[in-house]
Write a protein that holds these residues in place. Structure first.
Motif, short mmCIF file in Angstrom:
data_model
loop_
_atom_site.label_atom_id
_atom_site.label_comp_id
_atom_site.label_asym_id
_atom_site.label_seq_id
_atom_site.Cartn_x
_atom_site.Cartn_y
_atom_site.Cartn_z
N LYS A 5 1.28 17.65 -25.20
CA LYS A 5 2.36 17.53 -26.18
C LYS A 5 3.31 16.40 -25.80
O LYS A 5 4.12 15.97 -26.61
CB LYS A 5 3.13 18.85 -26.25
CG LYS A 5 2.33 20.01 -26.77
CD LYS A 5 3.16 21.28 -26.73
CE LYS A 5 2.34 22.48 -27.13
NZ LYS A 5 3.12 23.73 -27.05
N ILE A 6 3.23 15.95 -24.56
CA ILE A 6 4.12 14.89 -24.07
C ILE A 6 3.63 13.55 -24.61
O ILE A 6 2.46 13.19 -24.42
CB ILE A 6 4.14 14.85 -22.52
CG1 ILE A 6 4.47 16.22 -21.92
CG2 ILE A 6 5.10 13.77 -22.02
CD1 ILE A 6 5.85 16.73 -22.22
N ILE A 66 4.59 13.76 -9.91
CA ILE A 66 3.12 13.78 -9.98
C ILE A 66 2.65 15.13 -10.50
O ILE A 66 1.74 15.20 -11.35
CB ILE A 66 2.52 13.46 -8.59
CG1 ILE A 66 2.79 12.01 -8.23
CG2 ILE A 66 1.02 13.76 -8.57
CD1 ILE A 66 2.52 11.67 -6.78
N TYR A 67 3.27 16.20 -10.05
CA TYR A 67 2.91 17.54 -10.51
C TYR A 67 3.06 17.67 -12.03
O TYR A 67 2.16 18.16 -12.71
CB TYR A 67 3.75 18.59 -9.78
CG TYR A 67 3.46 20.00 -10.23
CD1 TYR A 67 2.32 20.66 -9.82
CD2 TYR A 67 4.34 20.65 -11.09
CE1 TYR A 67 2.05 21.95 -10.24
CE2 TYR A 67 4.08 21.94 -11.52
CZ TYR A 67 2.93 22.59 -11.10
OH TYR A 67 2.66 23.86 -11.53
N GLN A 72 1.43 18.49 -17.36
CA GLN A 72 1.89 18.17 -18.71
C GLN A 72 2.67 19.31 -19.36
O GLN A 72 2.68 19.46 -20.57
CB GLN A 72 0.70 17.76 -19.59
CG GLN A 72 0.05 16.45 -19.21
CD GLN A 72 0.96 15.27 -19.45
OE1 GLN A 72 1.32 14.97 -20.57
NE2 GLN A 72 1.35 14.58 -18.38
N ASP A 73 3.31 20.13 -18.54
CA ASP A 73 4.11 21.25 -19.05
C ASP A 73 5.48 20.70 -19.47
O ASP A 73 6.25 20.21 -18.63
CB ASP A 73 4.27 22.31 -17.96
CG ASP A 73 5.04 23.52 -18.42
OD1 ASP A 73 5.97 23.38 -19.25
OD2 ASP A 73 4.73 24.61 -17.94
N PRO A 74 5.82 20.77 -20.77
CA PRO A 74 7.09 20.20 -21.24
C PRO A 74 8.32 20.77 -20.54
O PRO A 74 9.26 20.03 -20.25
CB PRO A 74 7.10 20.53 -22.73
CG PRO A 74 5.67 20.69 -23.09
CD PRO A 74 5.01 21.29 -21.87
N LYS A 75 8.34 22.07 -20.25
CA LYS A 75 9.51 22.67 -19.60
C LYS A 75 9.69 22.12 -18.18
O LYS A 75 10.81 21.85 -17.74
CB LYS A 75 9.39 24.19 -19.57
CG LYS A 75 9.57 24.81 -20.93
CD LYS A 75 9.46 26.30 -20.87
CE LYS A 75 9.61 26.88 -22.27
NZ LYS A 75 9.44 28.32 -22.30
N GLN A 76 8.58 21.95 -17.46
CA GLN A 76 8.67 21.38 -16.12
C GLN A 76 9.00 19.89 -16.18
O GLN A 76 9.71 19.36 -15.33
CB GLN A 76 7.37 21.62 -15.36
CG GLN A 76 7.13 23.09 -15.08
CD GLN A 76 5.76 23.36 -14.50
OE1 GLN A 76 4.90 22.49 -14.46
NE2 GLN A 76 5.55 24.59 -14.05
N VAL A 128 11.35 15.30 -25.13
CA VAL A 128 10.66 16.44 -24.52
C VAL A 128 11.44 17.73 -24.78
O VAL A 128 10.83 18.79 -24.99
CB VAL A 128 10.40 16.21 -23.02
CG1 VAL A 128 9.80 17.43 -22.36
CG2 VAL A 128 9.50 14.99 -22.82
N LEU A 129 12.76 17.65 -24.84
CA LEU A 129 13.56 18.83 -25.17
C LEU A 129 13.21 19.33 -26.57
O LEU A 129 13.06 20.54 -26.79
CB LEU A 129 15.05 18.51 -25.06
CG LEU A 129 16.02 19.66 -25.26
CD1 LEU A 129 15.79 20.76 -24.23
CD2 LEU A 129 17.45 19.16 -25.18
#
Length: 136
Positions: A5-6, A66-67, A72-76, A128-129
């Protein structure tokens, strides 16, 4: 990344920032001559303590970056983008006030360059928000 989604531009920006951080980590841990060339005194245990602490902190930020690039987790991703905005935001003030001897630009050019970088980072954070709010 195909199903991410990013947006690709956010990923590219984060890759560039991560590479810069890894370059700084290399300098802090392995190439003190780069700091000497910039006008810093690299002598004594207290100074080395600060240099290695900066290296460790920058390495942790790079690992987090890098993580999130992998997951690709938007919240992270928001956490890393938040750190980017504040790190670069502080550098916007610090770098022009205390320029390095071998700085590639004048303090005023450095200031405006940082303003542009922070603006792009804020744009990425807002983008991203919005993605995270849609997925909730």
């Amino acid at each position: 990344m195909k199903n991410s989604k990013i947006p690709i531009w956010v990923n590219i920006m984060q890759v560039i920032l991560t590479l810069i951080m890894l370059g700084q980590v290399y300098m802090y841990f392995f190439n003190h001559q780069m700091m000497v060339d910039a006008g810093m005194a690299v002598e004594g245990v207290p100074t080395l303590n600060l240099i290695y602490e900066m290296g460790a902190r920058t390495l942790v930020m790079a690992i987090a970056a890098i993580y999130v690039l992998i997951t690709q987790d938007p919240k992270q991703f928001l956490v890393v983008l938040f750190m980017n905005v504040f790190r670069e935001g502080f550098e916007t003030i610090i770098d022009p006030l205390f320029p390095l001897i071998n700085a590639p630009a004048s303090p005023m050019v450095d200031f405006w360059t940082h303003i542009v970088i922070v603006a792009v980072e804020v744009w990425a954070l807002i983008t991203v928000l919005k993605i995270t709010r849609k997925s909730n």
